[in-house]
Design a protein around this motif. Structure first.
Motif, PDB file in Angstrom:
ATOM      1  N   ASN A 139      -1.226  -5.886   3.949  1.00 57.35           N
ATOM      2  CA  ASN A 139      -1.242  -6.759   2.783  1.00 57.35           C
ATOM      3  C   ASN A 139       0.146  -7.319   2.513  1.00 57.35           C
ATOM      4  O   ASN A 139       1.148  -6.620   2.687  1.00 57.35           O
ATOM      5  CB  ASN A 139      -1.719  -5.987   1.545  1.00 57.35           C
ATOM      6  CG  ASN A 139      -3.157  -5.513   1.697  1.00 57.35           C
ATOM      7  OD1 ASN A 139      -4.054  -6.313   1.878  1.00 57.35           O
ATOM      8  ND2 ASN A 139      -3.363  -4.208   1.640  1.00 57.35           N
ATOM      9  N   ILE A 140       0.187  -8.572   2.087  1.00 58.45           N
ATOM     10  CA  ILE A 140       1.443  -9.193   1.688  1.00 58.45           C
ATOM     11  C   ILE A 140       1.729  -8.800   0.251  1.00 58.45           C
ATOM     12  O   ILE A 140       0.916  -9.038  -0.650  1.00 58.45           O
ATOM     13  CB  ILE A 140       1.374 -10.725   1.803  1.00 58.45           C
ATOM     14  CG1 ILE A 140       1.049 -11.146   3.246  1.00 58.45           C
ATOM     15  CG2 ILE A 140       2.677 -11.360   1.330  1.00 58.45           C
ATOM     16  CD1 ILE A 140       2.112 -10.782   4.242  1.00 58.45           C
ATOM     17  N   GLN A 141       2.890  -8.181   0.033  1.00 60.78           N
ATOM     18  CA  GLN A 141       3.255  -7.707  -1.299  1.00 60.78           C
ATOM     19  C   GLN A 141       4.652  -8.184  -1.649  1.00 60.78           C
ATOM     20  O   GLN A 141       5.540  -8.182  -0.810  1.00 60.78           O
ATOM     21  CB  GLN A 141       3.232  -6.172  -1.342  1.00 60.78           C
ATOM     22  CG  GLN A 141       1.903  -5.556  -0.925  1.00 60.78           C
ATOM     23  CD  GLN A 141       1.986  -4.049  -0.732  1.00 60.78           C
ATOM     24  OE1 GLN A 141       3.070  -3.480  -0.721  1.00 60.78           O
ATOM     25  NE2 GLN A 141       0.841  -3.405  -0.573  1.00 60.78           N
ATOM     26  N   GLY A 142       4.848  -8.599  -2.908  1.00 58.09           N
ATOM     27  CA  GLY A 142       6.178  -8.963  -3.368  1.00 58.09           C
ATOM     28  C   GLY A 142       6.378 -10.455  -3.514  1.00 58.09           C
ATOM     29  O   GLY A 142       5.644 -11.268  -2.939  1.00 58.09           O
ATOM     30  N   GLN A 143       7.411 -10.808  -4.275  1.00 55.66           N
ATOM     31  CA  GLN A 143       7.711 -12.209  -4.569  1.00 55.66           C
ATOM     32  C   GLN A 143       8.988 -12.699  -3.887  1.00 55.66           C
ATOM     33  O   GLN A 143       9.476 -13.783  -4.194  1.00 55.66           O
ATOM     34  CB  GLN A 143       7.845 -12.388  -6.086  1.00 55.66           C
ATOM     35  CG  GLN A 143       6.572 -12.078  -6.858  1.00 55.66           C
ATOM     36  CD  GLN A 143       5.409 -12.945  -6.399  1.00 55.66           C
ATOM     37  OE1 GLN A 143       5.542 -14.166  -6.272  1.00 55.66           O
ATOM     38  NE2 GLN A 143       4.263 -12.319  -6.151  1.00 55.66           N
ATOM     39  N   SER A 144       9.516 -11.886  -2.970  1.00 53.27           N
ATOM     40  CA  SER A 144      10.673 -12.313  -2.173  1.00 53.27           C
ATOM     41  C   SER A 144      10.486 -11.802  -0.757  1.00 53.27           C
ATOM     42  O   SER A 144       9.690 -10.888  -0.509  1.00 53.27           O
ATOM     43  CB  SER A 144      11.979 -11.757  -2.755  1.00 53.27           C
ATOM     44  OG  SER A 144      12.074 -10.363  -2.518  1.00 53.27           O
ATOM     45  N   MET A 145      11.241 -12.375   0.184  1.00 57.00           N
ATOM     46  CA  MET A 145      11.111 -11.957   1.573  1.00 57.00           C
ATOM     47  C   MET A 145      11.557 -10.518   1.763  1.00 57.00           C
ATOM     48  O   MET A 145      10.977  -9.785   2.569  1.00 57.00           O
ATOM     49  CB  MET A 145      11.911 -12.895   2.481  1.00 57.00           C
ATOM     50  CG  MET A 145      11.296 -14.276   2.658  1.00 57.00           C
ATOM     51  SD  MET A 145       9.598 -14.230   3.306  1.00 57.00           S
ATOM     52  CE  MET A 145       9.838 -13.415   4.878  1.00 57.00           C
ATOM     53  N   ASP A 146      12.568 -10.078   1.015  1.00 59.20           N
ATOM     54  CA  ASP A 146      12.969  -8.674   1.098  1.00 59.20           C
ATOM     55  C   ASP A 146      11.821  -7.767   0.690  1.00 59.20           C
ATOM     56  O   ASP A 146      11.543  -6.743   1.341  1.00 59.20           O
ATOM     57  CB  ASP A 146      14.175  -8.402   0.189  1.00 59.20           C
ATOM     58  CG  ASP A 146      15.474  -8.978   0.733  1.00 59.20           C
ATOM     59  OD1 ASP A 146      15.481  -9.447   1.895  1.00 59.20           O
ATOM     60  OD2 ASP A 146      16.480  -8.970  -0.006  1.00 59.20           O
ATOM     61  N   ALA A 147      11.133  -8.126  -0.403  1.00 59.27           N
ATOM     62  CA  ALA A 147      10.018  -7.316  -0.897  1.00 59.27           C
ATOM     63  C   ALA A 147       8.842  -7.342   0.064  1.00 59.27           C
ATOM     64  O   ALA A 147       8.181  -6.315   0.284  1.00 59.27           O
ATOM     65  CB  ALA A 147       9.582  -7.814  -2.275  1.00 59.27           C
ATOM     66  N   VAL A 148       8.555  -8.502   0.652  1.00 59.23           N
ATOM     67  CA  VAL A 148       7.472  -8.608   1.635  1.00 59.23           C
ATOM     68  C   VAL A 148       7.762  -7.700   2.827  1.00 59.23           C
ATOM     69  O   VAL A 148       6.892  -6.962   3.300  1.00 59.23           O
ATOM     70  CB  VAL A 148       7.298 -10.072   2.103  1.00 59.23           C
ATOM     71  CG1 VAL A 148       6.354 -10.149   3.303  1.00 59.23           C
ATOM     72  CG2 VAL A 148       6.764 -10.933   0.964  1.00 59.23           C
ATOM     73  N   TYR A 149       8.999  -7.753   3.310  1.00 59.07           N
ATOM     74  CA  TYR A 149       9.392  -6.926   4.449  1.00 59.07           C
ATOM     75  C   TYR A 149       9.274  -5.442   4.130  1.00 59.07           C
ATOM     76  O   TYR A 149       8.704  -4.671   4.908  1.00 59.07           O
ATOM     77  CB  TYR A 149      10.829  -7.268   4.844  1.00 59.07           C
ATOM     78  CG  TYR A 149      11.375  -6.432   5.965  1.00 59.07           C
ATOM     79  CD1 TYR A 149      10.995  -6.666   7.284  1.00 59.07           C
ATOM     80  CD2 TYR A 149      12.293  -5.403   5.723  1.00 59.07           C
ATOM     81  CE1 TYR A 149      11.495  -5.898   8.324  1.00 59.07           C
ATOM     82  CE2 TYR A 149      12.798  -4.633   6.759  1.00 59.07           C
ATOM     83  CZ  TYR A 149      12.394  -4.890   8.052  1.00 59.07           C
ATOM     84  OH  TYR A 149      12.880  -4.127   9.074  1.00 59.07           O
ATOM     85  N   ASN A 150       9.798  -5.030   2.977  1.00 63.19           N
ATOM     86  CA  ASN A 150       9.716  -3.622   2.586  1.00 63.19           C
ATOM     87  C   ASN A 150       8.271  -3.182   2.408  1.00 63.19           C
ATOM     88  O   ASN A 150       7.914  -2.041   2.713  1.00 63.19           O
ATOM     89  CB  ASN A 150      10.507  -3.387   1.300  1.00 63.19           C
ATOM     90  CG  ASN A 150      12.004  -3.468   1.509  1.00 63.19           C
ATOM     91  OD1 ASN A 150      12.509  -3.072   2.552  1.00 63.19           O
ATOM     92  ND2 ASN A 150      12.721  -4.002   0.529  1.00 63.19           N
ATOM     93  N   GLY A 151       7.426  -4.099   1.934  1.00 61.65           N
ATOM     94  CA  GLY A 151       6.010  -3.775   1.779  1.00 61.65           C
ATOM     95  C   GLY A 151       5.330  -3.546   3.117  1.00 61.65           C
ATOM     96  O   GLY A 151       4.563  -2.589   3.284  1.00 61.65           O
ATOM     97  N   LEU A 152       5.602  -4.400   4.093  1.00 62.85           N
ATOM     98  CA  LEU A 152       5.018  -4.230   5.431  1.00 62.85           C
ATOM     99  C   LEU A 152       5.528  -2.946   6.081  1.00 62.85           C
ATOM    100  O   LEU A 152       4.755  -2.185   6.676  1.00 62.85           O
ATOM    101  CB  LEU A 152       5.362  -5.434   6.308  1.00 62.85           C
ATOM    102  CG  LEU A 152       4.747  -6.780   5.917  1.00 62.85           C
ATOM    103  CD1 LEU A 152       5.316  -7.898   6.779  1.00 62.85           C
ATOM    104  CD2 LEU A 152       3.230  -6.754   6.025  1.00 62.85           C
ATOM    105  N   LEU A 153       6.833  -2.696   5.963  1.00 59.73           N
ATOM    106  CA  LEU A 153       7.426  -1.496   6.546  1.00 59.73           C
ATOM    107  C   LEU A 153       6.842  -0.234   5.916  1.00 59.73           C
ATOM    108  O   LEU A 153       6.563   0.747   6.605  1.00 59.73           O
ATOM    109  CB  LEU A 153       8.942  -1.527   6.368  1.00 59.73           C
ATOM    110  CG  LEU A 153       9.753  -0.433   7.065  1.00 59.73           C
ATOM    111  CD1 LEU A 153       9.573  -0.519   8.581  1.00 59.73           C
ATOM    112  CD2 LEU A 153      11.232  -0.553   6.705  1.00 59.73           C
ATOM    113  N   SER A 154       6.613  -0.272   4.613  1.00 55.20           N
ATOM    114  CA  SER A 154       6.029   0.877   3.923  1.00 55.20           C
ATOM    115  C   SER A 154       4.607   1.142   4.396  1.00 55.20           C
ATOM    116  O   SER A 154       4.220   2.292   4.620  1.00 55.20           O
ATOM    117  CB  SER A 154       6.038   0.636   2.408  1.00 55.20           C
ATOM    118  OG  SER A 154       7.353   0.617   1.904  1.00 55.20           O
TER     119      SER A 154
END
Length: 225
Positions: A139-154
């Protein structure tokens, strides 16, 4: 390939990538052998960026590319993926198909500078094996690319880190847990082979102490979730 992971249509690239796009950038002949021997095909499947996701640019992450890799055999070597990943000047995710199964692979990547030259360095392999291919896989999570990346990694690592600092801390905890678990197994083997009763008692005491420490580490890791 269709939209296999059901991401927004704006992120779809669906472009075949020739193998020499990877090994042509490297002086390591073993990478060419690996790609030729084990890969059936590579497809650049998705591009996650501010323009394709309608999110803010990140401080550390500006683009994430997801590559679909179809392997020739029912198993594959994971180690050379790091060498592939370090050749790409962006963050990446690999969707790997082999023997009718699918894995997700991601490395925590950071930029370093060697003699003034920009280099990408991969961290540990985060591998999620035998996933289901459906809308809830990632799932895509977050409102910034840093947050999207951390969400995918998590989601792939299972560590639930919201920042790269949290991720590194949790990776260290995970390493400690694995090390203590190995120590316990080793001591248990010694106990079975030990003939002296007093020494068995000493070793059992060590195991109990390590198990208490292991429980503390697990609680600290759970506390991040």
């Amino acid at each position: 390939m269709d939209n296999i992971l059901n991401f927004p249509s704006t992120t779809i690239v669906n472009k075949p990538v020739p193998k020499n796009a990877f090994y042509g950038r490297s002086s390591d002949s073993s990478l060419r052998e690996f790609l030729t021997r084990e890969f059936e095909s590579i497809v650049w499947l998705y591009k996650f960026a501010p323009a394709t996701l309608n999110v803010e640019d990140g401080e550390y992450v500006h683009e994430i590319d997801l590559f679909y890799c179809r392997m020739k055999e029912n198993e594959y070597s994971i180690k050379p993926f790091c060498a592939m990943d370090e050749l790409l000047p962006r963050h990446t995710v690999f969707l790997i198909e082999y023997g009718g199964k699918f894995d997700l692979l991601m490395h925590h990547k950071e930029i370093s500078f060697v003699h003034g030259e920009q280099k990408w360095k991969c961290g540990v392999d985060e591998l999620k094996r035998d996933i289901r291919i459906d809308a809830s896989t990632l799932n895509i999570q977050g409102q910034s690319m840093d947050a999207v990346y951390n969400g995918l990694l998590s989601q792939i690592s299972g560590l639930y880190a919201s920042t790269r600092e949290e991720y590194k801390e949790q990776v260290d905890l995970r390493k400690q847990i694995e090390s203590v678990q190995k120590q316990i197994v080793s001591l248990q083997k010694k106990i079975k082979s030990e003939k002296q009763f007093t020494r068995q008692i000493e070793l059992n005491a060590e195991v109990k102490s390590l198990r208490r420490f292991l429980n503390e580490l697990h609680l600290r890791l759970i506390g991040h979730k």
